[in-house]
Structures are given as structure tokens and as C-alpha cells.
Scaffold this motif. Structure first.
Motif, PDB file in Angstrom:
ATOM      1  N   ALA A 270     -36.699  46.209  99.943  1.00  0.00           N
ATOM      2  CA  ALA A 270     -35.845  45.114 100.419  1.00  0.00           C
ATOM      3  C   ALA A 270     -35.098  44.471  99.257  1.00  0.00           C
ATOM      4  CB  ALA A 270     -36.698  44.073 101.138  1.00  0.00           C
ATOM      5  N   GLN A 271     -35.793  44.260  98.143  1.00  0.00           N
ATOM      6  CA  GLN A 271     -35.179  43.643  96.964  1.00  0.00           C
ATOM      7  C   GLN A 271     -34.055  44.519  96.417  1.00  0.00           C
ATOM      8  OE1 GLN A 271     -37.970  42.999  93.794  1.00  0.00           O
ATOM      9  NE2 GLN A 271     -36.397  42.474  92.312  1.00  0.00           N
ATOM     10  N   ARG A 272     -34.330  45.832  96.296  1.00  0.00           N
ATOM     11  CA  ARG A 272     -33.322  46.747  95.764  1.00  0.00           C
ATOM     12  C   ARG A 272     -32.113  46.860  96.696  1.00  0.00           C
ATOM     13  NH1 ARG A 272     -35.115  50.469  91.840  1.00  0.00           N
ATOM     14  NH2 ARG A 272     -36.320  49.282  90.307  1.00  0.00           N
ATOM     15  N   PHE A 273     -32.358  46.833  98.011  1.00  0.00           N
ATOM     16  CA  PHE A 273     -31.258  46.951  98.955  1.00  0.00           C
ATOM     17  C   PHE A 273     -30.336  45.731  98.877  1.00  0.00           C
ATOM     18  CE2 PHE A 273     -29.275  46.462 103.156  1.00  0.00           C
ATOM     19  CZ  PHE A 273     -28.624  47.690 103.239  1.00  0.00           C
ATOM     20  N   VAL A 274     -30.945  44.546  98.767  1.00  0.00           N
ATOM     21  CA  VAL A 274     -30.135  43.328  98.641  1.00  0.00           C
ATOM     22  C   VAL A 274     -29.308  43.369  97.357  1.00  0.00           C
ATOM     23  CG1 VAL A 274     -30.238  40.825  98.285  1.00  0.00           C
ATOM     24  CG2 VAL A 274     -31.645  41.884 100.050  1.00  0.00           C
ATOM     25  N   GLN A 275     -29.926  43.818  96.257  1.00  0.00           N
ATOM     26  CA  GLN A 275     -29.185  43.950  95.000  1.00  0.00           C
ATOM     27  C   GLN A 275     -28.035  44.943  95.145  1.00  0.00           C
ATOM     28  OE1 GLN A 275     -32.210  45.083  92.187  1.00  0.00           O
ATOM     29  NE2 GLN A 275     -32.866  42.971  91.801  1.00  0.00           N
ATOM     30  N   HIS A 276     -28.273  46.060  95.839  1.00  0.00           N
ATOM     31  CA  HIS A 276     -27.232  47.064  96.066  1.00  0.00           C
ATOM     32  C   HIS A 276     -26.073  46.470  96.852  1.00  0.00           C
ATOM     33  CE1 HIS A 276     -25.300  50.833  97.175  1.00  0.00           C
ATOM     34  NE2 HIS A 276     -25.404  50.486  98.455  1.00  0.00           N
ATOM     35  N   VAL A 277     -26.394  45.694  97.886  1.00  0.00           N
ATOM     36  CA  VAL A 277     -25.358  45.075  98.715  1.00  0.00           C
ATOM     37  C   VAL A 277     -24.522  44.103  97.894  1.00  0.00           C
ATOM     38  CG1 VAL A 277     -24.983  43.426 100.593  1.00  0.00           C
ATOM     39  CG2 VAL A 277     -26.509  45.366 100.932  1.00  0.00           C
ATOM     40  N   GLU A 278     -25.200  43.270  97.109  1.00  0.00           N
ATOM     41  CA  GLU A 278     -24.489  42.243  96.346  1.00  0.00           C
ATOM     42  C   GLU A 278     -23.626  42.845  95.233  1.00  0.00           C
ATOM     43  OE1 GLU A 278     -27.523  38.422  96.812  1.00  0.00           O
ATOM     44  OE2 GLU A 278     -27.617  39.666  95.007  1.00  0.00           O
ATOM     45  N   ARG A 279     -24.084  43.955  94.644  1.00  0.00           N
ATOM     46  CA  ARG A 279     -23.377  44.515  93.488  1.00  0.00           C
ATOM     47  C   ARG A 279     -22.352  45.578  93.855  1.00  0.00           C
ATOM     48  NH1 ARG A 279     -28.814  45.395  89.742  1.00  0.00           N
ATOM     49  NH2 ARG A 279     -29.303  43.181  89.439  1.00  0.00           N
ATOM     50  N   ARG A 280     -22.614  46.332  94.929  1.00  0.00           N
ATOM     51  CA  ARG A 280     -21.787  47.506  95.187  1.00  0.00           C
ATOM     52  C   ARG A 280     -21.116  47.561  96.557  1.00  0.00           C
ATOM     53  NH1 ARG A 280     -25.674  52.235  92.527  1.00  0.00           N
ATOM     54  NH2 ARG A 280     -25.920  51.221  90.507  1.00  0.00           N
ATOM     55  N   VAL A 281     -21.529  46.688  97.454  1.00  0.00           N
ATOM     56  CA  VAL A 281     -20.948  46.720  98.808  1.00  0.00           C
ATOM     57  C   VAL A 281     -19.986  45.563  99.014  1.00  0.00           C
ATOM     58  CG1 VAL A 281     -21.433  46.647 101.288  1.00  0.00           C
ATOM     59  CG2 VAL A 281     -22.970  47.912  99.743  1.00  0.00           C
ATOM     60  N   LEU A 282     -20.431  44.354  98.716  1.00  0.00           N
ATOM     61  CA  LEU A 282     -19.593  43.179  98.927  1.00  0.00           C
ATOM     62  C   LEU A 282     -18.671  42.944  97.736  1.00  0.00           C
ATOM     63  CD1 LEU A 282     -22.228  40.690 100.410  1.00  0.00           C
ATOM     64  CD2 LEU A 282     -20.645  42.163 101.655  1.00  0.00           C
ATOM     65  N   ASN A 283     -17.515  42.422  98.019  1.00  0.00           N
ATOM     66  CA  ASN A 283     -16.569  42.058  96.969  1.00  0.00           C
ATOM     67  C   ASN A 283     -16.994  40.745  96.322  1.00  0.00           C
ATOM     68  OD1 ASN A 283     -14.881  44.314  97.570  1.00  0.00           O
ATOM     69  ND2 ASN A 283     -14.032  43.163  99.302  1.00  0.00           N
ATOM     70  N   ASP A 284     -16.433  40.453  95.169  1.00  0.00           N
ATOM     71  CA  ASP A 284     -16.762  39.210  94.468  1.00  0.00           C
ATOM     72  C   ASP A 284     -16.466  38.005  95.368  1.00  0.00           C
ATOM     73  OD1 ASP A 284     -17.511  40.627  92.273  1.00  0.00           O
ATOM     74  OD2 ASP A 284     -15.632  40.340  91.173  1.00  0.00           O
ATOM     75  N   GLY A 285     -17.456  37.142  95.519  1.00  0.00           N
ATOM     76  CA  GLY A 285     -17.273  35.928  96.314  1.00  0.00           C
ATOM     77  C   GLY A 285     -17.424  36.127  97.806  1.00  0.00           C
ATOM     78  N   GLU A 286     -17.552  37.364  98.263  1.00  0.00           N
ATOM     79  CA  GLU A 286     -17.609  37.614  99.707  1.00  0.00           C
ATOM     80  C   GLU A 286     -18.886  37.073 100.338  1.00  0.00           C
ATOM     81  OE1 GLU A 286     -16.950  41.278 102.914  1.00  0.00           O
ATOM     82  OE2 GLU A 286     -16.921  41.675 100.756  1.00  0.00           O
ATOM     83  N   PHE A 287     -19.993  37.194  99.623  1.00  0.00           N
ATOM     84  CA  PHE A 287     -21.260  36.689 100.164  1.00  0.00           C
ATOM     85  C   PHE A 287     -21.182  35.179 100.375  1.00  0.00           C
ATOM     86  CE2 PHE A 287     -25.706  35.243  99.821  1.00  0.00           C
ATOM     87  CZ  PHE A 287     -26.301  36.081 100.755  1.00  0.00           C
TER      88      PHE A 287
END
Length: 313
Positions: A270-287
Motif C-alpha cells: 500500500a505504501q509503495r503504491f501510494v508513492q508510485h501514484v504521487e510520483r509517477r501517475v499524478l501531475n504536480d499539484g494534482e493531488f
């Protein structure tokens, strides 16, 4: 210092290398994960004792006395004391090591305070990995002292081989002992500060609750022990109870360790998946923008997660 050199020094039991390795794991540095990979095949020998209970129940003093009793049997001890996080420095705010200064000069004792860093459940996120490092360093017994817990902060049962729950008389523990979460995680109950008025009443309330449970023939029934950590009274009996539990559960220890592995694997995934989403899926500021939209009721959290999942997969 390269990781292979550091891992070799940890395997040799070098305390400075062990301290450096724990810092890398705590900081969630890539080098820390690499160290755990290298050292993991060399683990599985240490026995993990979890000490938990309400704040002020004397856990640190009890751990100090228990450490002395274990050292008297010529076994090495690692102590991981988890403390609340300082809101200013992010470090361990209490530093339980101040109660364990008697062991400062003992090469057979390694003590480390860790901050929860906001992680719930009574433990720091990296507690399990720190136990792995101590195990790899050849430590015989690892004692994990949780931050003072309430009714549902019970991660210790997923981390330790035996869970010792400490209670104190006169602090509402006659009621607290009835809380399902604390009752269910205890392999051994300890009523500390037993010289206080109400100790027998606390023991009776725990016993009454245990009597409502059905134990299968041959199943372990948690004993209730009285201790005075400041004088050491009752500590030999506590160590004896831990050793009896270890012998009683030797055949089923693999089941508990498998459950521990499952919990840690799910948590890490779960931790790694969230990191993957924040770093490689979402654009800067999108979250942050998603949070604003959810707060403004423009989108619900489920739809936001569904959108992220589609893009991530």
C-alpha cells in the motif's frame, strides 16, 4: 560507506554499523531497503517480546528490569523503545533510554528510541525492519516497547512473538481491561505497581473477563502477574512466563510469523503504491487539487480513487 560493507558489519554485530543501518531504515532511504534485502536471509533466530500498555504503566522501568534478568542468563538483548513524535523536530519526544542508563555500558544490550512519526497502532512504521536488523546482528532477544496505547493501537501483536500487556491499579484499568482490543492481544497480563491499592481488584477484573472466554484444551490461557518494576519484584516470574509461552507455542510460531509477513507485505504494498501514484501517475499539484475538489463537494473520494486507479493501472 557502501551497503555491502555496512551489511557485513551488521552481521558481525558492530553497534555503530547497526545504529547507522537503523537510521537508513527509519528514514526510508533506498539504501535501507537494500540492506534489509541483503540481511533478511540471515534472520529468524531472535525472539521478539512486545511490551504494551497505557501511558504511565511503568513499561520502560519494567523493560529495564526484564533486560537485566535476560542478561543474567547470558543472552544478548535489543530494545526498541517507540516514543511519541516531537511536533517540532520529528524525533522521539520522551527518549525512554533515560530510564535504561544502567545498561549503557553493556555491550550485550543495544537500545534504540524511535519516533512514531505519526504512524498509528503504537509502533513506528519501521519497527519491523529494525527488529530484522537486530536479528541479523545476532541479538538473542528483541524487546519492543510501544508508545502508550489505548483501545485499538494494537500493532504489536502483528510484530512480536509474545505480547505482554501492562496495566496499573487505580487508573481506570478495571474498565480498560474489559476493552476487547487490549484483551485479545495479551499473551501475558502484568499488573505493575502492584504495591498500590487496588492491585488485587485489577487482577480480579482481568480474571473475570478471562473466565468469560472459552479456551480449547491445551490452548494457552494468559497468566496474570503482579510486578513492582521499581524494585524488580515479580520480574523473574514474568521472564519465566515468557519462556513458558515460547515453549508452548514453539510448534505454531510459524503461523504467527506468517501472519506478520502478510501484514507487513500488505502495508508495504500500500505504501509503495501510494508513492508510485504521487510520483509517477499524478501531475504536480494534482493531488492537492483533488483534495480541494473533495472538500468543495465537487467530487466524492470514491470517484477520485477510481480515476487514479484507472490511470495507474
Amino acid at each position: 560507506m557502501t551497503a555491502p560493507t555496512l551489511s557485513a558489519r551488521v552481521l558481525d554485530g558492530d553497534p555503530r554499523a547497526l545504529a547507522r543501518a537503523i537510521s537508513l531504515v527509519e528514514d526510508e532511504a533506498p539504501e535501507g531497503a537494500a540492506l534489509v534485502r541483503q540481511l533478511f536471509p540471515h534472520t529468524g533466530r531472535a525472539y521478539l517480546i512486545g511490551m504494551t500498555g497505557a501511558p504511565g504503566s511503568g513499561k520502560s522501568t519494567l523493560v529495564d528490569r526484564l533486560t537485566a534478568a535476560i542478561r543474567a542468563k547470558a543472552q544478548t538483548v535489543g530494545v526498541v523503545a517507540v516514543d511519541p513524535t516531537s511536533p517540532f523536530s520529528g524525533g522521539a519526544i520522551l527518549g525512554d533510554r533515560v530510564r535504561m542508563q544502567a545498561h549503557a555500558g553493556d555491550a550485550g544490550v543495544f537500545i534504540r528510541s524511535m519516533a512514531t512519526r505519526g504512524h498509528l497502532g503504537g509502533l513506528a512504521r519501521a519497527t519491523g525492519e529494525v527488529a530484522v536488523l537486530l536479528d541479523a546482528a545476532g541479538t538473542d532477544i528483541v524487546i519492543i516497547e510501544t508508545v502508550g496505547v489505548g483501545q485499538d493501537e494494537i500493532d504489536i501483536v502483528r510484530t512480536a512473538d509474545v505480547s505482554v500487556v501492562t496495566l496499573v491499579p487505580g487508573a481506570g484499568d478495571e474498565v480498560q481491561a474489559l476493552k476487547a482490543g487490549i484483551m485479545e492481544i495479551a499473551d501475558i497480563f502484568v499488573v505493575n505497581k502492584a504495591d498500590r491499592e487496588g492491585a488485587d481488584r485489577t487482577v480480579a477484573s482481568i480474571e473475570a473477563n478471562l473466565s468469560l472466554q472459552t479456551f480449547a484444551p491445551g490452548a494457552w490461557r494468559p497468566p496474570i502477574l503482579k510486578t513492582e518494576a521499581t524494585t524488580g519484584s515479580g520480574v523473574p516470574e514474568l521472564l519465566e512466563a515468557i519462556e513458558r509461552f515460547r515453549a508452548h507455542t514453539a510448534a505454531s510460531r510459524g503461523v504467527r510469523r506468517r501472519a506478520r509477513a502478510e501484514y507487513r507485505l500488505r502495508e508495504l504494498l500500500a505504501q509503495r503504491f501510494v508513492q508510485h501514484v504521487e510520483r509517477r501517475v499524478l501531475n504536480d499539484g494534482e493531488f492537492s487539487q483533488m483534495l480541494d475538489r473533495i472538500a468543495a463537494r465537487e467530487i466524492d473520494p470514491y470517484s477520485a480513487v477510481d480515476d487514479i486507479m484507472k490511470r495507474a493501472l
